[in-house]
Design a protein around this motif. Structure first.
Motif, PDB file in Angstrom:
ATOM      1  N   ILE A 159    -116.777  13.112  12.016  1.00 29.99           N
ATOM      2  CA  ILE A 159    -115.615  13.854  11.517  1.00 29.99           C
ATOM      3  C   ILE A 159    -114.431  12.940  11.207  1.00 29.99           C
ATOM      4  CG2 ILE A 159    -113.843  15.525  12.225  1.00 29.99           C
ATOM      5  CD1 ILE A 159    -116.031  17.093  13.659  1.00 29.99           C
ATOM      6  N   LEU A 160    -114.346  11.777  11.845  1.00 24.92           N
ATOM      7  CA  LEU A 160    -113.228  10.841  11.674  1.00 24.92           C
ATOM      8  C   LEU A 160    -111.915  11.464  12.171  1.00 24.92           C
ATOM      9  CD1 LEU A 160    -114.034   9.334   8.152  1.00 24.92           C
ATOM     10  CD2 LEU A 160    -114.410   8.264  10.368  1.00 24.92           C
ATOM     11  N   ILE A 161    -111.789  11.551  13.480  1.00 20.26           N
ATOM     12  CA  ILE A 161    -110.654  12.234  14.102  1.00 20.26           C
ATOM     13  C   ILE A 161    -109.311  11.604  13.733  1.00 20.26           C
ATOM     14  CG2 ILE A 161    -110.730  10.882  16.252  1.00 20.26           C
ATOM     15  CD1 ILE A 161    -110.010  13.465  17.753  1.00 20.26           C
ATOM     16  N   GLU A 162    -109.321  10.312  13.370  1.00 18.95           N
ATOM     17  CA  GLU A 162    -108.058   9.636  13.044  1.00 18.95           C
ATOM     18  C   GLU A 162    -107.394  10.205  11.789  1.00 18.95           C
ATOM     19  OE1 GLU A 162    -110.715   6.749  14.014  1.00 18.95           O
ATOM     20  OE2 GLU A 162    -111.605   8.434  12.994  1.00 18.95           O
ATOM     21  N   HIS A 163    -108.145  10.943  10.950  1.00 23.01           N
ATOM     22  CA  HIS A 163    -107.568  11.522   9.733  1.00 23.01           C
ATOM     23  C   HIS A 163    -107.245  13.008   9.888  1.00 23.01           C
ATOM     24  CE1 HIS A 163    -108.461   7.758   7.938  1.00 23.01           C
ATOM     25  NE2 HIS A 163    -109.742   7.967   7.753  1.00 23.01           N
ATOM     26  N   THR A 164    -107.422  13.574  11.070  1.00 23.91           N
ATOM     27  CA  THR A 164    -107.285  15.023  11.251  1.00 23.91           C
ATOM     28  C   THR A 164    -105.882  15.454  11.664  1.00 23.91           C
ATOM     29  OG1 THR A 164    -107.927  14.955  13.598  1.00 23.91           O
ATOM     30  CG2 THR A 164    -109.702  15.173  11.969  1.00 23.91           C
ATOM     31  N   ASN A 165    -104.960  14.502  11.791  1.00 26.77           N
ATOM     32  CA  ASN A 165    -103.624  14.810  12.300  1.00 26.77           C
ATOM     33  C   ASN A 165    -103.718  15.494  13.666  1.00 26.77           C
ATOM     34  OD1 ASN A 165    -100.799  14.756  12.134  1.00 26.77           O
ATOM     35  ND2 ASN A 165    -100.688  16.786  11.207  1.00 26.77           N
ATOM     36  N   PHE A 166    -104.621  14.991  14.484  1.00 30.39           N
ATOM     37  CA  PHE A 166    -104.911  15.586  15.789  1.00 30.39           C
ATOM     38  C   PHE A 166    -103.727  15.442  16.738  1.00 30.39           C
ATOM     39  CE2 PHE A 166    -106.450  15.275  20.150  1.00 30.39           C
ATOM     40  CZ  PHE A 166    -107.232  16.407  20.250  1.00 30.39           C
ATOM     41  N   LYS A 167    -103.284  16.567  17.301  1.00 28.67           N
ATOM     42  CA  LYS A 167    -102.192  16.581  18.278  1.00 28.67           C
ATOM     43  C   LYS A 167    -102.518  17.613  19.351  1.00 28.67           C
ATOM     44  CE  LYS A 167     -98.727  15.474  14.731  1.00 28.67           C
ATOM     45  NZ  LYS A 167     -97.605  15.995  13.929  1.00 28.67           N
ATOM     46  N   TYR A 168    -101.904  17.448  20.491  1.00 28.14           N
ATOM     47  CA  TYR A 168    -102.074  18.437  21.557  1.00 28.14           C
ATOM     48  C   TYR A 168    -100.780  18.535  22.360  1.00 28.14           C
ATOM     49  CZ  TYR A 168    -102.813  14.320  24.503  1.00 28.14           C
ATOM     50  OH  TYR A 168    -102.649  13.126  25.151  1.00 28.14           O
ATOM     51  N   GLU A 169    -100.617  19.692  23.013  1.00 27.82           N
ATOM     52  CA  GLU A 169     -99.442  19.937  23.832  1.00 27.82           C
ATOM     53  C   GLU A 169     -99.902  20.612  25.119  1.00 27.82           C
ATOM     54  OE1 GLU A 169     -95.031  21.557  22.880  1.00 27.82           O
ATOM     55  OE2 GLU A 169     -96.637  22.984  22.479  1.00 27.82           O
ATOM     56  N   ILE A 170     -99.417  20.109  26.243  1.00 28.40           N
ATOM     57  CA  ILE A 170     -99.802  20.662  27.537  1.00 28.40           C
ATOM     58  C   ILE A 170     -98.593  21.366  28.149  1.00 28.40           C
ATOM     59  CG2 ILE A 170    -100.703  20.157  29.842  1.00 28.40           C
ATOM     60  CD1 ILE A 170    -101.890  17.558  28.634  1.00 28.40           C
ATOM     61  N   LYS A 171     -98.698  22.684  28.239  1.00 30.51           N
ATOM     62  CA  LYS A 171     -97.673  23.488  28.917  1.00 30.51           C
ATOM     63  C   LYS A 171     -98.405  24.541  29.739  1.00 30.51           C
ATOM     64  CE  LYS A 171     -93.808  22.985  25.694  1.00 30.51           C
ATOM     65  NZ  LYS A 171     -92.860  23.709  24.790  1.00 30.51           N
ATOM     66  N   GLY A 172     -98.996  24.085  30.846  1.00 28.14           N
ATOM     67  CA  GLY A 172     -99.891  24.967  31.598  1.00 28.14           C
ATOM     68  C   GLY A 172    -101.213  25.053  30.868  1.00 28.14           C
ATOM     69  N   ASP A 173    -101.230  25.778  29.746  1.00 29.11           N
ATOM     70  CA  ASP A 173    -102.391  25.788  28.861  1.00 29.11           C
ATOM     71  C   ASP A 173    -102.292  24.596  27.904  1.00 29.11           C
ATOM     72  OD1 ASP A 173    -103.217  28.274  29.967  1.00 29.11           O
ATOM     73  OD2 ASP A 173    -101.767  29.293  28.679  1.00 29.11           O
ATOM     74  N   VAL A 174    -103.391  24.302  27.217  1.00 28.92           N
ATOM     75  CA  VAL A 174    -103.411  23.203  26.251  1.00 28.92           C
ATOM     76  C   VAL A 174    -103.517  23.781  24.848  1.00 28.92           C
ATOM     77  CG1 VAL A 174    -104.546  21.082  25.509  1.00 28.92           C
ATOM     78  CG2 VAL A 174    -104.576  21.724  27.933  1.00 28.92           C
TER      79      VAL A 174
END
Length: 420
Positions: A380-395
């Motif tokens: 899939i090439l994750i580096e081009h997916t604009n992958f981000k995440y945020e942890i606030k209790g849930d993810v």
């Protein structure tokens, strides 16, 4: 469950975050990124934000409410039901009365906006990809998320076909396809109609089990739940004296095409699983492998310009893979597929021979059951997916995927359990 469809491994080694997936439809948001050209024409383009609607059912309701044929409604791909999905539709409008009905249309849990006109239906090629926002609740081990992401960047992100490719609850579509290719229509028929599968409702499973063992058409028509309309339709064809083959041929064209495509997907998943087990990375290519290249514009896509790796281009391919501008690809077998003596060809040959399938079997006398074969990118090439995440209790995960890639497949590496 996943190994039934050939998904047998993870490429990352860190423990997953587990958690609860799709606790509510709002936990899974998907929006199409499409290349649509607006102007004059008979086709009216809608942008629809819908909650808890699968695409095929929405199209059925849309056609009924507008009193037009479903053949006059086009779209680029299907979306899951348990989600908030934003999708484009193009409708061929033939009169002012139809246009007025469309302007006044209201459908529960759907926001409908007319965005323009075009001179042709929407096609799969118009879709670039999808933007996702996915919430995983009650996650654990969240400190492993950056470690898993780092592994995916280094080793590659497997581009398996998700469970959805093989059915909604009973993942048997590829088995039906296998027996269609073997021209064993009786077995294909009964697998589709009656083979029991874990995860289905107790009522449906009980009826299927009896039907699977008895082949009692009258019992099936009496006891199968009404919502299993395709299964009931097929049994009715048998009751009318049709053969299993003729009954299968009576199914809608898009459903018939899914059977052999699902079998190709099953072979692909198995080969990709074996590739991960054997090489430990999708960044390693050998002579005889196939690759595809990346377009990096507003949203990245694959060119679908598949090239065989050989002595003359090996160093160039390696250079592009290292810079994430090129990715390993694996054939989806068909009657035009040419298998060599490379590692991937040998694995494809192994699975086809195990199932008693020859490449020439894909040239079927019925076009819906025929496929010349193609390729699919393995990474899939994750580096081009604009992958981000945020942890606030849930993810909360945010990312983009090119068309044909599954959000559930990307996220399973982080969660480390099936997400369907």
């Amino acid at each position: 469950m996943e190994d039934v469809v050939g998904i047998k491994t993870y490429i990352t080694s860190h423990e997953g975050i587990n958690g609860i997936f799709k606790e509510s439809p709002e936990d899974f948001y998907v929006e199409e990124v499409a290349d649509l050209k607006f102007g004059d024409g008979d086709w009216v383009v809608l942008k629809v934000k819908k909650v808890n609607w699968d695409t095929l059912n929405f199209v059925r309701v849309l056609s009924n409410r507008l009193r037009i044929s479903q053949k006059r409604i086009s779209y680029a791909g299907t979306k899951d039901k348990r989600a908030v999905s934003v999708q484009n539709f193009a409708l061929k409008i033939k009169s002012e009365d139809e246009l007025e009905r469309l302007r006044n249309l209201s459908i529960k849990d759907a926001e409908i906006e007319i965005v323009g006109r075009t001179n042709r239906p929407i096609q799969l090629g118009d879709l670039k990809g999808n933007v996702f926002k996915v919430v995983v609740r009650k996650a654990k081990n969240v400190e492993n998320i950056p470690l898993i992401e780092s592994e995916l960047r280094a080793k590659g992100t497997p581009n398996f076909f998700g469970l959805q490719r093989f059915g909604s609850i009973r993942f048997v579509t590829h088995e039906v396809g296998k027996f269609i290719l073997k021209r064993d229509y009786e077995t294909a028929f009964w697998i589709y109609v009656a083979k029991p599968f874990e995860g289905e409702s107790e009522e449906a499973r009980r009826v299927r089990e009896i039907l699977w063992n008895t082949r009692d058409i009258k019992f099936g028509l009496k006891e199968l739940p009404k919502y299993l309309r395709y299964e009931r339709t097929l049994l009715q064809k048998l009751r009318e004296g049709k053969s299993e083959k003729d009954a299968l041929l009576s199914l809608p064209e898009n459903l018939k095409m899914m059977f052999v495509h699902a079998y190709q997907s099953y072979v692909f998943n198995n080969v990709l699983s074996d590739r991960i087990e054997e090489f430990g990375s999708l960044k390693v290519v050998e002579r005889g492998d196939w690759v595809d290249f990346v377009n990096l514009n507003d949203h990245y896509t694959f060119r679908e310009d598949f090239v065989n790796v050989h002595g003359l281009n090996f160093r160039r391919v390696k250079f592009l893979i290292d810079r994430r501008l090129c990715a390993l690809a694996i054939p989806l077998p068909g009657y035009e597929t040419v298998l060599g003596d490379d590692w991937t060809s040998e694995r494809i040959r192994f699975y086809l021979e195990r199932d008693g399938i020859d490449l020439k079997d894909f040239k079927h006398e019925y076009k819906e059951f025929s496929s010349k074969g193609s390729f699919r990118v393995a990474d899939i090439l994750i580096e081009h997916t604009n992958f981000k995440y945020e942890i606030k209790g849930d993810v909360t995960f945010n990312f983009y995927l090119p068309k044909g890639c599954y959000a559930t497949i990307l996220l399973r590496e982080f969660v480390k359990k099936p997400l369907f």
